[in-house]
Design a protein around this motif. Structure first.
Motif, mmCIF file in Angstrom:
data_model
loop_
_atom_site.group_PDB
_atom_site.id
_atom_site.type_symbol
_atom_site.label_atom_id
_atom_site.label_comp_id
_atom_site.label_asym_id
_atom_site.label_seq_id
_atom_site.Cartn_x
_atom_site.Cartn_y
_atom_site.Cartn_z
ATOM 1 N N SER A 100 33.496 31.734 32.732
ATOM 2 C CA SER A 100 33.490 30.728 31.674
ATOM 3 C C SER A 100 32.075 30.589 31.118
ATOM 4 N N GLU A 101 31.949 29.792 30.061
ATOM 5 C CA GLU A 101 30.625 29.580 29.456
ATOM 6 C C GLU A 101 29.634 28.945 30.431
ATOM 7 N N LYS A 102 30.155 28.206 31.418
ATOM 8 C CA LYS A 102 29.276 27.569 32.399
ATOM 9 C C LYS A 102 28.489 28.591 33.212
ATOM 10 N N ASP A 103 29.033 29.797 33.335
ATOM 11 C CA ASP A 103 28.388 30.835 34.130
ATOM 12 C C ASP A 103 27.367 31.641 33.331
ATOM 13 N N VAL A 104 27.237 31.331 32.039
ATOM 14 C CA VAL A 104 26.274 32.039 31.189
ATOM 15 C C VAL A 104 24.966 31.258 31.176
ATOM 16 N N PRO A 105 23.846 31.879 31.537
ATOM 17 C CA PRO A 105 22.562 31.155 31.567
ATOM 18 C C PRO A 105 22.083 30.793 30.157
ATOM 19 N N PHE A 106 21.261 29.786 30.111
ATOM 20 C CA PHE A 106 20.761 29.280 28.833
ATOM 21 C C PHE A 106 20.053 30.367 28.032
ATOM 22 N N TRP A 107 19.252 31.188 28.724
ATOM 23 C CA TRP A 107 18.473 32.211 28.027
ATOM 24 C C TRP A 107 19.359 33.237 27.325
ATOM 25 N N MET A 108 20.578 33.459 27.868
ATOM 26 C CA MET A 108 21.495 34.404 27.232
ATOM 27 C C MET A 108 22.029 33.833 25.921
ATOM 28 N N PHE A 109 22.277 32.536 25.909
ATOM 29 C CA PHE A 109 22.699 31.890 24.657
ATOM 30 C C PHE A 109 21.571 31.932 23.623
ATOM 31 N N VAL A 110 20.339 31.828 24.102
ATOM 32 C CA VAL A 110 19.195 31.951 23.192
ATOM 33 C C VAL A 110 19.194 33.332 22.547
ATOM 34 N N CYS A 111 19.450 34.347 23.351
ATOM 35 C CA CYS A 111 19.466 35.726 22.835
ATOM 36 C C CYS A 111 20.602 35.947 21.846
ATOM 37 N N THR A 112 21.796 35.471 22.177
ATOM 38 C CA THR A 112 22.933 35.658 21.273
ATOM 39 C C THR A 112 22.734 34.888 19.968
ATOM 40 N N GLY A 113 22.166 33.690 20.073
ATOM 41 C CA GLY A 113 21.912 32.894 18.872
ATOM 42 C C GLY A 113 20.859 33.516 17.979
ATOM 43 N N ALA A 114 19.783 34.008 18.591
ATOM 44 C CA ALA A 114 18.712 34.640 17.824
ATOM 45 C C ALA A 114 19.197 35.924 17.158
#
Length: 200
Positions: A100-114
């Motif tokens: 789930s999204e809970k298992d995705v670290p914050f830095w990975m969301f930073v990368c996908t967003g950027a």
């Protein structure tokens, strides 16, 4: 639409931008008028006075001047950004074997967003360039100075840039736009996804 999530996300992004511009376009119009008011016959005493004055003298057309051009410019950006962001999130979860999204670290969301923001900003740079030049042209006319450009509208501006400057002209400044947008989309999507994963 469930069978075509990318199309769903693209359309959702475009619709979201269309609705949000109902608020943002009047704010942008007021900002533009206040920036050039030293060269106008009309002097505004502040934001609210500018809104009242524009409404009385120009009505809806004045308040929402440039709404169409803004949608054409920012609608595709938000649509592409949201579509890629959701796609990259799924790819990241597969890569990390996250349930789930809970298992995705914050830095990975930073990368996908950027990444999604950077790609969207580059692809839609020609649209943004045409919109910005129309704003400059409008400001020149408001100031009573000779316009730098002579575009009859958004599409005429876009085709004129291509006719006189080619593909290079359409994408000139894309790097700077990418550097501006990527950090913003990285922070916004990372915070949104991280908080949402922990609230649901």
């Amino acid at each position: 639409m469930r069978d075509y999530p990318s199309i769903c996300h693209f359309c959702s992004g475009f619709m979201a931008e269309t609705v949000s511009c109902v608020l943002w376009v009047p704010i942008d119009v007021v900002k533009e008028r206040l920036q050039v008011q030293s060269d106008l016959n009309t002097q505004y005493r502040g934001n609210l006075d500018a809104v009242r004055t524009i409404w009385k003298s120009e009505g809806w057309n004045g308040i929402y001047k440039g709404y169409g051009a803004t949608i054409i410019s920012f609608g595709p950006f938000t649509a592409i950004f949201l579509m890629l962001s959701e796609r990259f999130k799924v790819m990241a979860m597969d890569y990390l074997n996250a349930k789930s999204e809970k298992d995705v670290p914050f830095w990975m969301f930073v990368c996908t967003g950027a990444s999604s923001g950077a790609i969207a900003s580059i692809l839609t740079n020609p649209l943004d360039k045409a919109k910005l030049r129309l704003q400059v042209q409008r400001a020149n006319i408001s100031q009573g100075s000779k316009p730098l450009f002579h575009y009859r509208g958004f599409w005429h501006g876009l085709t004129s840039i291509y006719a006189t400057e080619g593909w290079f002209g359409l994408f000139r400044g894309a790097g700077a736009r990418m550097l501006f947008q990527a950090p913003s989309t990285a922070i916004s999507i990372a915070c949104f996804e991280w908080i949402r994963a922990r609230m649901l």
